[in-house]
Structures are given as structure tokens and as C-alpha cells.
Design an enzyme around this catalytic site. Structure first.
Site, mmCIF file in Angstrom:
data_model
loop_
_atom_site.group_PDB
_atom_site.id
_atom_site.type_symbol
_atom_site.label_atom_id
_atom_site.label_comp_id
_atom_site.label_asym_id
_atom_site.label_seq_id
_atom_site.Cartn_x
_atom_site.Cartn_y
_atom_site.Cartn_z
ATOM 1 N N ASP A 71 -3.528 7.322 4.343
ATOM 2 C CA ASP A 71 -3.072 5.967 4.643
ATOM 3 C C ASP A 71 -3.781 5.462 5.900
ATOM 4 O O ASP A 71 -4.185 6.260 6.753
ATOM 5 C CB ASP A 71 -1.549 5.999 4.846
ATOM 6 C CG ASP A 71 -0.941 4.607 4.937
ATOM 7 O OD1 ASP A 71 -1.599 3.649 4.494
ATOM 8 O OD2 ASP A 71 0.183 4.492 5.442
ATOM 9 N N GLU A 72 -3.926 4.146 6.032
ATOM 10 C CA GLU A 72 -4.570 3.523 7.210
ATOM 11 C C GLU A 72 -5.949 4.144 7.466
ATOM 12 O O GLU A 72 -6.304 4.484 8.597
ATOM 13 C CB GLU A 72 -3.678 3.678 8.452
ATOM 14 C CG GLU A 72 -2.270 3.129 8.308
ATOM 15 C CD GLU A 72 -2.202 1.607 8.305
ATOM 16 O OE1 GLU A 72 -3.280 0.961 8.285
ATOM 17 O OE2 GLU A 72 -1.085 1.064 8.339
ATOM 18 N N ARG B 210 2.335 -10.145 10.525
ATOM 19 C CA ARG B 210 3.635 -9.477 10.707
ATOM 20 C C ARG B 210 4.765 -10.400 10.239
ATOM 21 O O ARG B 210 5.890 -9.961 10.029
ATOM 22 C CB ARG B 210 3.889 -9.138 12.182
ATOM 23 C CG ARG B 210 2.945 -8.153 12.875
ATOM 24 C CD ARG B 210 2.685 -6.913 12.077
ATOM 25 N NE ARG B 210 1.514 -7.086 11.212
ATOM 26 C CZ ARG B 210 1.273 -6.365 10.121
ATOM 27 N NH1 ARG B 210 2.124 -5.443 9.735
ATOM 28 N NH2 ARG B 210 0.187 -6.576 9.400
ATOM 29 N N LYS C 269 0.823 -1.216 0.000
ATOM 30 C CA LYS C 269 0.000 0.000 0.000
ATOM 31 C C LYS C 269 0.855 1.263 0.000
ATOM 32 O O LYS C 269 0.512 2.243 -0.675
ATOM 33 C CB LYS C 269 -0.968 0.008 1.191
ATOM 34 C CG LYS C 269 -0.327 0.036 2.561
ATOM 35 C CD LYS C 269 -1.374 -0.010 3.645
ATOM 36 C CE LYS C 269 -0.758 0.006 5.027
ATOM 37 N NZ LYS C 269 0.002 1.228 5.308
ATOM 38 N N THR C 270 1.963 1.261 0.741
ATOM 39 C CA THR C 270 2.839 2.444 0.736
ATOM 40 C C THR C 270 3.440 2.643 -0.646
ATOM 41 O O THR C 270 3.589 3.772 -1.126
ATOM 42 C CB THR C 270 3.955 2.296 1.783
ATOM 43 O OG1 THR C 270 3.371 2.034 3.066
ATOM 44 C CG2 THR C 270 4.804 3.556 1.859
ATOM 45 N N GLN D 5 -7.671 -4.765 9.423
ATOM 46 C CA GLN D 5 -6.618 -4.319 10.337
ATOM 47 C C GLN D 5 -7.073 -3.144 11.198
ATOM 48 O O GLN D 5 -6.253 -2.391 11.721
ATOM 49 C CB GLN D 5 -5.356 -3.955 9.551
ATOM 50 C CG GLN D 5 -4.736 -5.153 8.844
ATOM 51 C CD GLN D 5 -3.405 -4.827 8.200
ATOM 52 O OE1 GLN D 5 -2.412 -4.557 8.873
ATOM 53 N NE2 GLN D 5 -3.361 -4.860 6.877
#
Length: 645
Positions: free
Chosen positions: A225-226, A592, A32-33, A256
Site C-alpha cells: 500500500d502507498e 481530505r 484502494k484499501t 500523493q
């Protein structure tokens, strides 16, 4: 557009869809980044001025990494390299964006430009003062709970007046009274708290049309973002900035969303298409981080949730090893297993910093630390924030008081640090503005202190920040006091020396801007920023809560304490457990990991001094048996012990 070849088909769709609202649902490890940074590159390539692009995220660390990646992409593109450094996109956290807008518009709002930002510790002190001033005991009313009520209300876009009009229960009326006193303390200190940075920004954009139009024209293309972690205030700020054109790209993952207790509202992402008419949706489902087995296991878990947007994450990575499950007799044996296994991984060539031990509750760390010490395995706790250390806060208080002489909190903190012979009675007179009643030797000491503060302000105004900090440490007497102390004092001196090293990042700023930026970053530090600047590259297995691990990744991940009541966590008091959020938290823990996941639970655990017999977490049974193997020795008998009812 050669750079588009570096993206998969879904990523390309997200990058090239630049007009109007866009929702990018990005699974864990799906890049995503990368999408946001390449999208910014693509906009500039199309002729959009960098000045007109905004990207907002939640942590200083994420913002810094995104900013660096954007600048690197632009500089390495031959056609665009000429654009920097004259102008660049604004990449910021929500709170830093609020600070920037409030400072730029301080005159419109009647604010002092160098207003003080209260961190949580400062706010807690002010709430305690409010409780005491109103005659409420801090034992009867826990200051943290009162502050939590205020913070949650501000996150829901409520002012003190809004809250007061609706207050009906006894505790709400107490909060209303304390909040009013708390706001008075903030005004007297020319300060804003963490939540004000967003609430005051929202109020400004709502009430001042010319300001709103100015920023809508400036930030024509917005990235968030997020997005699943936004609260009401953050959503409203982005909606107002986007305006009618709504060139807004929201990137996030419902699966998330783990911060509802902080006010994050997952309905912002679930209802994006309703909020922004004509929105397009792009799914990023290919994971580049984890093995097929880890992805399959995490899909098994998250598919049990009902409140989500369906997507199936997949990967072309290797199949990988199955997850290991260890059933321990008690928490001590569980910790020993984790420490031994980590030791063996390191012996076999694993980087200690590539190993993480995740747990649901902070109290679990103690027994884990004991085990790592016993097995002589180097470890590092994530949680002790560099900016929260006493000596670091002392130096920062000198800076804050120099910028804002009205900050009585900072005056009270450092006027006698190190000791100058200024007693409590004198300090009280200073705080009450009764300087003229101070006489004799004490008056001379107070005058010398204020003369020193004037010099410190001059240093901060004219010198690079790191040079000014060196002056503060020397002129204040902190250096001399710590140099003559023992080992603990010398370690504290090293810490403030590290603050000077950190300050070199801000040396490029002119006048007082560098000092403001340092104070801003210190006050707005989040859980994910909590690794010490000094130690973040230090070798050692990382021990942290699952919440703190969000956004990080490790080759090897241990998830400890998978027991009913612990993970999923059983809420205290009347608060109902949100099973779906707990499952999302477990999903975050699983994703993770890059290579291998180790799960464990204890049949007996001591909690609040009492032994508790536990059932294994229901999350374990969510995972297909094909993806898990037992890590217990055969014929160990632990399984029989653990499952006794």
C-alpha cells in the site's frame, strides 16, 4: 463470487488479476484499501493459503484497520469463515515486518531475540553521546542534522562503511565518525534503530539465500500500500521477497507522494513497469469521498504537475458547494475567521470531530489555538504522541530493561525513577560495569533494584501484559509517588493507567511476545498514529499539519496560510523548493474533504518575530474561478489591503 458485485469495474480488474506484477494507480478516495482487502479475500477464495499472503503499509493505524477489514471479510464469507483464527494473512507495516523477520532469524544474524528498538529520541541521545565522545560540540553540529544524514543514508541502503568510503566534505567526515561511534553504542545496548529494522532485513535477504528462499515461499502473494512512499530499502526488500514469480500488487498514487524529505522515491512507482517486466496497470479514478466541485478543484491543481502518470479522478457524488476563500488582514484575523466558521458549523449540526484545520508548518498552530480558546470551540491538536509522554516512556523503559538488561539507556532512565537515593556517581559506575566498587547502603539499594527487575521479568514472562504492567507501576513506586502528588501528577497516573488499558490488546500473546509487540508499536509510531489512544474518539475540531492528515478524511476541511513562501513552502538555506511536491501536498489537503473546503490566507504574517507582507499562494490561481467564492464581506476592503505590493 458474490463479493465482486460490490466493486466497480476497475476495482474488479485489480482484484481478479492475481498472477504476476500489478500496479494499481488509485486516485484519492477511490477505494484502494477496499481493493487490497477484497483481493486478499479473492486469493483465499481461489485456494491460496492465508499464510502465503502478505500486505504491507506504512502506519500502525492503517495496518490495524486493514487487518480488521480482512478478518471481517473472511469471517462473513460462509465458505471461508472456517479458515480463521488458525491462520491469517500477514498485514503489517514495513518496520513491523522487519522486526518480525529479524526476530525469527536472530540466530542467523547473531542478534539477541529481545533486541531493543531505539525510537528517534533514543537515537538522538546516542548521537549526542557520539558527538561528545569524539570531542565535537553539539552547538557546532546539530545532533538532529547528524541523525538525519545517517537516517537518509540508511534509507538509501548504505551501511556506515558504504557511507564512510564516499565521505568527502567536512560534514560528511564528521557524520562518518559519529556514525561509527553511534553503531558502537547500538551494539553495546543490543539495540537496532528505526532504520536498521529495514536495512538489516535487506542485508539479511541479500546475504542469506536460504532465508530469502524461505520467505519467498512463505509470502507468495504480496501487496504494498502507498507504494509511492517507498524508499530504496523498502523497494529492494519487496523486490527480493517477490522473487522471480513476482506476484506483487503495488497500490499507490504518484499525486500523493509527499515524503521525499524522508527518502520516499516516486520513481519506484513511475518505473514499476520497467522494474517488473510484464506488469499490468489498473487505474482507479472514481472517487467515493468528495463532491464534484472538490474533485474538479483538486484536478485543476494536480494537472499542473509534469512528473506524474496522467489520470482524471471523477465522482458520481453531488455537485456540492464551491470552495470558500477568505482573505485576512493578518494571521490573527485568519484564525478568528476559522474558529468562528467552525463554531457556526457545529451550531448548525456538524460533528466537531468531522472538522479539520490543516496547515503547512507547525508554528501556525499557536494563533489557531488562541482563536479556538477565545471562541470557546473545543479542539484537539494532532501531534502530542501518547508514547512520547514522560511517564509512559518510564513504564516502557522498565519493560525494555526487563527484556534486555544490556540497555544502558533504559537503566539510566529509570534506576532512580521514582527516587531511590541512587546518586549520579553510582549510576555512572553501573553504566561502566563497575558494580563491585559499590558498597554499603547504596549496594543494598542497587541489589534491591535488580531483584525487582528480575521479578518484573518473571511477571512479563508468565502473566498477561496488562497484569504485568499493573505490577510494574505498583512495584516500581510510580503509583505511590503519583497518587500523592497534585493535579498534574494525577493526570500522569491516568496516562499510565491508559497504557494498561491499551496493553489489554496484547494479553492474548504468550510469554514475552505481548511485551515485545507493545514496545514495537510504541517505537514505530508514525505521524498518522499520533492521536492519543486515550483521546482519539474525543470530540473536537482537529488541528494538524497537512502531512499528518494524509490518509484521513473529514466532511469539512480548512486549509490555512495559503501564501507564497508558506504554502508552497520556501525551503531554508540552500535547499531548493520542490514546487511539484508542494502542489501534491496541497492536492492531498483538498482531497481530505468530503463536503466543503475553506481556503484562507493572511496579507501580513509575523514570522520569526518580523512582519511579512504576503502574496496569495499560486495554488489558489490554479483552481478555476468557477469553483471558488469569496468568504469576505462585500466592501470589506481586505482584498485591496492584501494585494498591496
Amino acid at each position: 463470487m458474490e463479493y465482486l458485485k460490490e466493486l466497480n469495474q476497475a476495482q474488479q480488474s485489480a482484484v481478479t488479476k492475481t498472477e504476476g506484477p500489478l500496479l494499481v494507480l488509485a486516485g484519492a478516495g477511490s477505494g484502494k484499501t477496499r481493493v487490497i482487502t477484497y483481493r486478499i479475500l479473492h486469493l483465499i477464495d481461489k485456494g491460496v493459503l492465508p499464510h502465503n499472503i502478505l500486505a504491507v503499509t506504512f502506519t500502525n493505524k492503517a495496518a490495524r484497520e486493514m487487518r480488521e477489514r480482512v478478518i471481517k471479510l473472511i469471517k462473513t464469507n460462509p465458505a471461508l469463515g472456517r479458515i480463521l483464527p488458525d491462520t491469517s494473512p500477514t498485514v503489517s507495516t514495513f518496520h513491523s515486518l522487519g522486526v518480525m523477520l529479524l526476530r525469527e532469524q536472530h540466530q542467523v544474524l547473531g542478534l539477541k531475540k529481545h533486541f531493543t528498538i531505539y525510537d528517534r529520541a533514543d537515537s538522538l541521545t546516542a548521537v549526542k553521546q557520539g558527538l561528545e565522545a569524539l570531542g565535537y560540540g553539539t552547538k557546532q553540529f546539530e545532533p538532529r542534522k547528524i541523525l538525519s544524514h545517517i537516517s537518509k543514508a540508511k534509507g538509501d541502503a548504505q551501511t556506515a562503511q558504504d557511507y564512510g568510503e564516499k565521505a568527502s566534505s567536512y560534514i560528511e567526515r564528521v557524520v562518518k565518525d559519529v556514525w561509527a561511534r553511534y553503531e558502537t553504542i547500538l551494539r553495546e545496548n543490543e539495540a537496532l534503530d528505526f532504520d536498521d529494522l529495514l536495512l538489516r532485513t535487506l542485508t539479511m535477504l541479500r546475504n542469506h539465500e536460504h532465508v530469502r528462499i524461505h520467505y519467498q515461499e512463505r509470502f507468495r502473494y504480496i501487496h504494498v500500500d502507498e507504494y509511492q512512499d517507498t524508499n530504496k530499502v523498502q523497494y529492494e526488500i519487496m523486490r527480493l521477497l517477490a522473487g522471480e514469480a513476482a506476484h506483487l500488487c503495488a497500490v499507490g498514487d504518484v499525486d500523493q507522494n509527499i515524503y521525499s524529505w524522508r527518502g520516499a522515491d516516486m520513481h519506484n512507482i513511475l518505473q514499476f513497469e520497467r522494474h517488473f517486466k510484464g506488469a499490468e496497470v489498473v487505474l482507479l479514478e472514481e472517487n467515493y469521498r468528495s463532491t464534484q466541485t472538490i474533485i474538479a478543484a483538486s484536478n485543476d491543481v494536480i494537472e499542473k504537475n509534469k512528473e506524474r502518470i496522467p489520470k482524471t479522478v471523477f465522482t458520481k457524488n453531488a455537485e456540492g458547494e464551491p470552495l470558500s476563500l477568505y482573505a485576512a488582514f493578518n494571521e490573527t484575523e485568519e484564525a478568528s475567521y476559522i474558529a468562528r466558521t467552525a463554531r457556526d458549523l457545529i451550531r448548525d449540526g456538524a460533528d466537531p470531530s468531522g472538522i479539520a484545520v490543516l496547515y503547512r508548518a507547525n508554528f501556525q498552530s499557536r494563533v489557531l489555538e488562541d482563536a479556538f480558546l477565545e471562541y470557546n470551540v473545543q479542539y484537539q491538536m494532532l501531534g502530542t504522541r501518547f508514547f512520547e509522554r514522560r511517564e509512559v516512556k518510564d513504564v516502557l523503559s522498565y519493560v525494555r530493561l526487563a527484556l534486555n538488561p544490556q540497555s544502558t539507556n533504559d537503566l539510566a532512565r529509570i534506576i532512580n525513577v521514582p527516587a531511590r537515593g541512587i546518586g549520579k556517581v553510582t549510576v555512572l559506575k553501573l553504566l561502566e560495569g563497575k558494580t563491585d566498587t559499590i558498597s554499603g547502603k547504596t549496594r543494598a539499594q542497587v541489589s534491591a533494584f535488580y531483584e525487582m527487575m528480575d521479578t518484573i521479568r518473571a511477571e512479563l514472562s508468565t502473566k498477561p501484559l496488562s497484569t504485568a504492567l499493573k505490577y510494574i507501576i505498583r512495584a516500581s513506586g510510580l503509583e505511590g509517588e503519583l497518587k500523592t502528588g497534585g493535579e498534574a501528577e494525577l493526570e500522569r497516573l491516568e496516562n499510565i493507567g491508559e497504557l494498561v488499558s491499551l496493553a489489554t490488546r496484547y494479553d492474548e500473546y504468550t510469554e514475552l511476545t505481548g511485551a515485545e509487540k507493545l514496545l514495537e508499536d510504541a517505537a514505530l509510531q508514525s505521524d498518522q498514529d499520533a492521536l492519543d489512544e486515550k483521546d482519539q474518539n474525543k470530540e473536537g475540531v482537529k488541528l494538524m499539519t497537512v502531512h499528518a492528515a494524509k490518509g484521513l478524511e473529514f466532511p469539512y476541511v480548512f486549509i490555512a496560510g495559503l501564501e507564497e513562501g508558506l504554502f508552497p513552502h520556501e525551503r531554508m538555506g540552500d535547499e531548493k523548493t520542490d514546487d511539484e511536491e508542494e502542489r501534491r501536498l496541497f492536492y492531498v489537503a483538498l482531497t481530505r474533504a468530503e463536503k466543503k473546503v475553506f481556503l484562507s490566507f493572511a496579507g501580513i504574517r509575523t514570522v520569526y518575530g518580523s512582519q511579512r507582507i504576503n502574496a496569495p499562494s499560486s495554488f489558489i490561481s490554479d483552481i478555476s474561478e468557477a469553483h471558488i467564492v469569496s468568504a469576505n464581506p462585500k466592501e470589506s476592503g481586505y482584498e485591496r489591503t492584501v494585494y498591496l505590493d
